[in-house]
Design a protein around this motif. Structure first.
Motif, PDB file in Angstrom:
ATOM      1  N   ALA A  13      39.479  38.339  36.674  1.00 35.31           N
ATOM      2  CA  ALA A  13      39.714  36.964  37.667  1.00 35.31           C
ATOM      3  C   ALA A  13      39.569  35.851  36.679  1.00 35.31           C
ATOM      4  N   THR A  14      38.246  36.285  35.824  1.00 35.10           N
ATOM      5  CA  THR A  14      37.258  34.668  35.074  1.00 35.10           C
ATOM      6  C   THR A  14      37.590  34.452  33.722  1.00 35.10           C
ATOM      7  N   GLY A  15      38.353  35.702  32.584  1.00 31.49           N
ATOM      8  CA  GLY A  15      38.563  36.358  32.331  1.00 31.49           C
ATOM      9  C   GLY A  15      37.673  35.958  30.373  1.00 31.49           C
ATOM     10  N   GLY A  16      36.022  36.199  31.392  1.00 38.50           N
ATOM     11  CA  GLY A  16      34.859  36.864  30.698  1.00 38.50           C
ATOM     12  C   GLY A  16      34.892  37.799  30.201  1.00 38.50           C
ATOM     13  N   THR A  17      33.802  38.428  29.663  1.00 40.37           N
ATOM     14  CA  THR A  17      33.813  38.896  29.019  1.00 40.37           C
ATOM     15  C   THR A  17      32.091  39.972  28.977  1.00 40.37           C
ATOM     16  N   ALA A  18      32.355  41.600  29.771  1.00 42.40           N
ATOM     17  CA  ALA A  18      31.087  42.143  30.689  1.00 42.40           C
ATOM     18  C   ALA A  18      30.448  42.800  29.357  1.00 42.40           C
ATOM     19  N   SER A  19      29.092  42.530  29.636  1.00 37.75           N
ATOM     20  CA  SER A  19      28.150  43.044  28.306  1.00 37.75           C
ATOM     21  C   SER A  19      27.980  44.511  28.660  1.00 37.75           C
ATOM     22  N   ILE A  20      28.323  44.703  29.843  1.00 38.85           N
ATOM     23  CA  ILE A  20      28.181  46.008  30.372  1.00 38.85           C
ATOM     24  C   ILE A  20      28.845  46.112  31.572  1.00 38.85           C
ATOM     25  N   ALA A  21      29.219  47.766  32.117  1.00 38.12           N
ATOM     26  CA  ALA A  21      29.819  47.257  33.416  1.00 38.12           C
ATOM     27  C   ALA A  21      28.987  47.728  34.661  1.00 38.12           C
ATOM     28  N   PHE A  22      28.762  46.530  35.566  1.00 40.20           N
ATOM     29  CA  PHE A  22      28.505  47.543  36.372  1.00 40.20           C
ATOM     30  C   PHE A  22      29.135  46.616  37.479  1.00 40.20           C
ATOM     31  N   GLU A  23      27.768  46.711  39.365  1.00 37.04           N
ATOM     32  CA  GLU A  23      29.199  46.635  40.183  1.00 37.04           C
ATOM     33  C   GLU A  23      27.905  45.854  40.838  1.00 37.04           C
ATOM     34  N   VAL A  24      28.131  44.528  41.936  1.00 41.00           N
ATOM     35  CA  VAL A  24      27.383  43.833  42.301  1.00 41.00           C
ATOM     36  C   VAL A  24      28.012  43.508  44.305  1.00 41.00           C
ATOM     37  N   ALA A  82      31.135  26.871  36.360  1.00 43.83           N
ATOM     38  CA  ALA A  82      31.686  26.790  37.643  1.00 43.83           C
ATOM     39  C   ALA A  82      32.896  27.383  38.154  1.00 43.83           C
ATOM     40  N   ALA A  83      33.820  26.875  36.087  1.00 40.44           N
ATOM     41  CA  ALA A  83      35.238  26.574  36.727  1.00 40.44           C
ATOM     42  C   ALA A  83      35.335  28.926  36.916  1.00 40.44           C
ATOM     43  N   ALA A  84      34.352  29.471  36.021  1.00 41.58           N
ATOM     44  CA  ALA A  84      34.575  30.719  36.349  1.00 41.58           C
ATOM     45  C   ALA A  84      34.434  31.254  37.617  1.00 41.58           C
ATOM     46  N   LEU A  85      33.643  30.323  38.664  1.00 38.24           N
ATOM     47  CA  LEU A  85      32.892  30.678  40.173  1.00 38.24           C
ATOM     48  C   LEU A  85      34.600  30.185  40.799  1.00 38.24           C
ATOM     49  N   THR A  86      34.973  29.474  41.256  1.00 38.33           N
ATOM     50  CA  THR A  86      36.542  29.060  41.252  1.00 38.33           C
ATOM     51  C   THR A  86      37.568  30.295  40.949  1.00 38.33           C
ATOM     52  N   ALA A  87      37.302  30.898  39.701  1.00 40.74           N
ATOM     53  CA  ALA A  87      38.440  31.738  39.929  1.00 40.74           C
ATOM     54  C   ALA A  87      38.235  32.896  39.955  1.00 40.74           C
ATOM     55  N   LEU A  88      36.603  33.398  40.747  1.00 39.84           N
ATOM     56  CA  LEU A  88      36.322  34.399  41.555  1.00 39.84           C
ATOM     57  C   LEU A  88      37.197  34.215  42.477  1.00 39.84           C
ATOM     58  N   ALA A  89      36.733  32.681  43.341  1.00 33.32           N
ATOM     59  CA  ALA A  89      37.765  32.548  44.943  1.00 33.32           C
ATOM     60  C   ALA A  89      38.527  32.627  44.736  1.00 33.32           C
ATOM     61  N   VAL A  90      39.100  32.289  43.685  1.00 37.63           N
ATOM     62  CA  VAL A  90      40.777  32.489  44.284  1.00 37.63           C
ATOM     63  C   VAL A  90      41.352  33.754  43.973  1.00 37.63           C
ATOM     64  N   ALA A  91      40.802  34.999  43.162  1.00 34.88           N
ATOM     65  CA  ALA A  91      40.851  36.425  43.185  1.00 34.88           C
ATOM     66  C   ALA A  91      40.612  36.287  44.400  1.00 34.88           C
ATOM     67  N   ALA A  92      39.505  36.458  45.153  1.00 31.14           N
ATOM     68  CA  ALA A  92      38.758  36.879  46.420  1.00 31.14           C
ATOM     69  C   ALA A  92      40.001  36.688  47.169  1.00 31.14           C
ATOM     70  N   ARG A  93      40.429  35.461  47.177  1.00 30.74           N
ATOM     71  CA  ARG A  93      41.763  34.654  48.035  1.00 30.74           C
ATOM     72  C   ARG A  93      42.527  36.010  48.108  1.00 30.74           C
TER      73      ARG A  93
END
Length: 461
Positions: A13-24, A82-93
């Protein structure tokens, strides 16, 4: 609890990079609210940078963090949080199949949002989602979307604004199936300049409507035609509520035994008799907006009506506290969250309708963001104060001088400097049998007065 987001989904969703696999299992940007399993969003800020609180978020049980600089602990690294949070919101929608409701208005939007959520949550057996508190701005709306559970059947998102153009951005993010405007009042008129400009800014909510979307518009406003015209450009259907000529209207409304209202409403395809627990004519209007939205969604109106009957008090928006005193008790009505002309008049009217009280006391602070109209609008509250049969009035601040002068000594009153002084005075004069209304713009800080006077005492509807 099933995962709200996996690290892989957040990466996508954000184009970011995870340090390790996890779930929230949750999302928050307030380190004080972090719970086990949450994603902590380290938002930049004007006062403090969220990255300063990543350690305390992990200590509180956060499962991961969304950051723009590497930290110790599971995280997603992005260039712009902030842009990543918005991108996550777009993915949620994008992933949800829920029916989405957007709510705005000068008066009643949070109350209507809460009531609509209560109705839809009852209808869906707990599968409704909403924005909490007043998370209705450029950060709160994305957060509310990012928190939406995968299996939600309904979601109710509040949208607010201070300037024109703000709701247009938010509604294109929310993309509501049903868009509701509760009412138009002179909130933020200092920045927008006129009531017409306020109505136009609120009407931006229709710009994000999904194909086949429904616009819900208040009938009893001078701006009704302008709102309908704006809605026609985007909505497949327009439903009006509130006035005698509206699509959704109250045929009868009388005070119920619990102090709320017993209402018979004409809906689009039926009539419904129901009770609302909340007091005041403004809540009758709120309930009609809720039923319009429920009917537009094709949900069960009878179950929605039951939910309205069971609603409890809303903190800062009508919550009622019984204050224990020597020799009896007093009633404190907490309307401390916000204020404008319409909500001031509505709550004063409700105070005047309280039965079986010895005295009616009103603690009123200024209405903010009124610009050059501030003096006139504060003075114009005098008839509402008089009609409410207020026995004792406490006014706060220089902005309330106009109301003091307009009353011309007809009501015993004191004008004090701030919320602390108002608290001290109220504690000195409150007596058994009193009904006390607390009302001001949020920035006045009367929530602290309520906390100090009510303390741990019981609240009720």
């Amino acid at each position: 609890m099933s995962a709200l987001w996996t690290s892989a989904e957040i990466e996508t969703a954000t184009g970011g990079t995870a340090s390790i696999a996890f779930e929230v299992t949750g999302v928050t940007f307030d380190s004080r609210e972090v719970g086990p399993g949450d994603l902590f969003v380290a938002m930049p800020g004007t006062v403090a940078d969220g990255h300063q609180f990543v350690g305390s978020a992990f200590a509180a049980g956060a499962a991961g963090a969304l950051v723009s600089q590497a930290v110790s602990g599971p995280h997603i690294l992005v260039p712009d949080v902030a842009a990543a949070l918005t991108a996550l919101a777009v993915a949620a929608r994008a992933r949800t199949s829920a029916k989405i409701f957007g709510v705005t208005g000068s008066v009643g939007k949070t109350s209507t949002k809460e009531a609509l959520f209560a109705a839809l949550d009852r209808v869906s057996s707990g599968k409704a989602h909403r924005s909490v508190k007043s998370y209705n701005n450029h950060t709160g709306v994305p957060l509310s979307l990012a928190r939406m559970p995968r299996d939600s059947e309904y979601a109710v998102l509040e949208m607010g604004m201070n300037h024109s153009g703000e709701i247009a951005v938010l509604t294109r993010l929310v993309r509501p199936d049903v868009a509701i405007i509760t009412a138009i009042a002179p909130a933020h008129i200092e920045k927008l300049g006129s009531m017409e400009a306020i109505a136009s800014a609120k009407a931006e909510i229709f710009e994000g409507l999904q194909p086949g979307g429904v616009a819900i518009v208040p009938e009893e406003t001078p701006h009704r035609d302008a709102l309908v015209k704006a809605a026609r450009r985007h909505a497949a259907e327009i439903i009006t509520f509130g006035g005698p000529e509206a699509d959704i209207t109250a045929l009868h409304a009388v005070r119920s035994d619990n102090g709320g209202s017993l209402i018979t409403a004409r809906l689009m395809e039926s009539e419904l008799t129901y009770t609302i627990s909340q007091r005041g004519d403004h809540w009758v209007s709120n309930s009609l907006a809720v039923l319009a939205a429920v009917e537009a969604a094709g949900a069960d109106l009878a179950i929605a009506g039951l939910a309205l009957a069971d609603m409890g008090g809303l903190k800062g928006r009508g919550e009622r506290h019984q204050i224990r005193l020597a020799g009896g008790s007093a009633l404190l009505i907490d309307e401390s969250y916000n204020a404008n002309s319409a909500s001031m008049e509505a709550t004063l009217k409700s105070l005047g309708e309280e039965h079986g009280v010895q005295r009616r006391i009103a603690v009123l602070g200024p209405m903010r963001e009124l610009g050059g109209q501030s003096e006139a609008l504060h003075a114009a509250l005098a008839p509402a104060v008089t009609a409410a049969k207020v026995d004792r009035l406490i006014l706060i601040g220089d902005e309330m001088l106009a109301l003091e002068e307009a009353l011309g000594g007809t009501i015993p009153l004191e004008r004090v400097a701030d919320a602390d002084a108002a608290t001290a005075l109220l504690l000195a004069i409150i007596a058994p049998g009193d009904a006390v209304l607390i009302k001001a713009s949020n920035s006045v800080g009367l929530a602290t007065l309520v906390e100090r006077v009510a303390g741990e005492q019981p609240c009720f509807t």
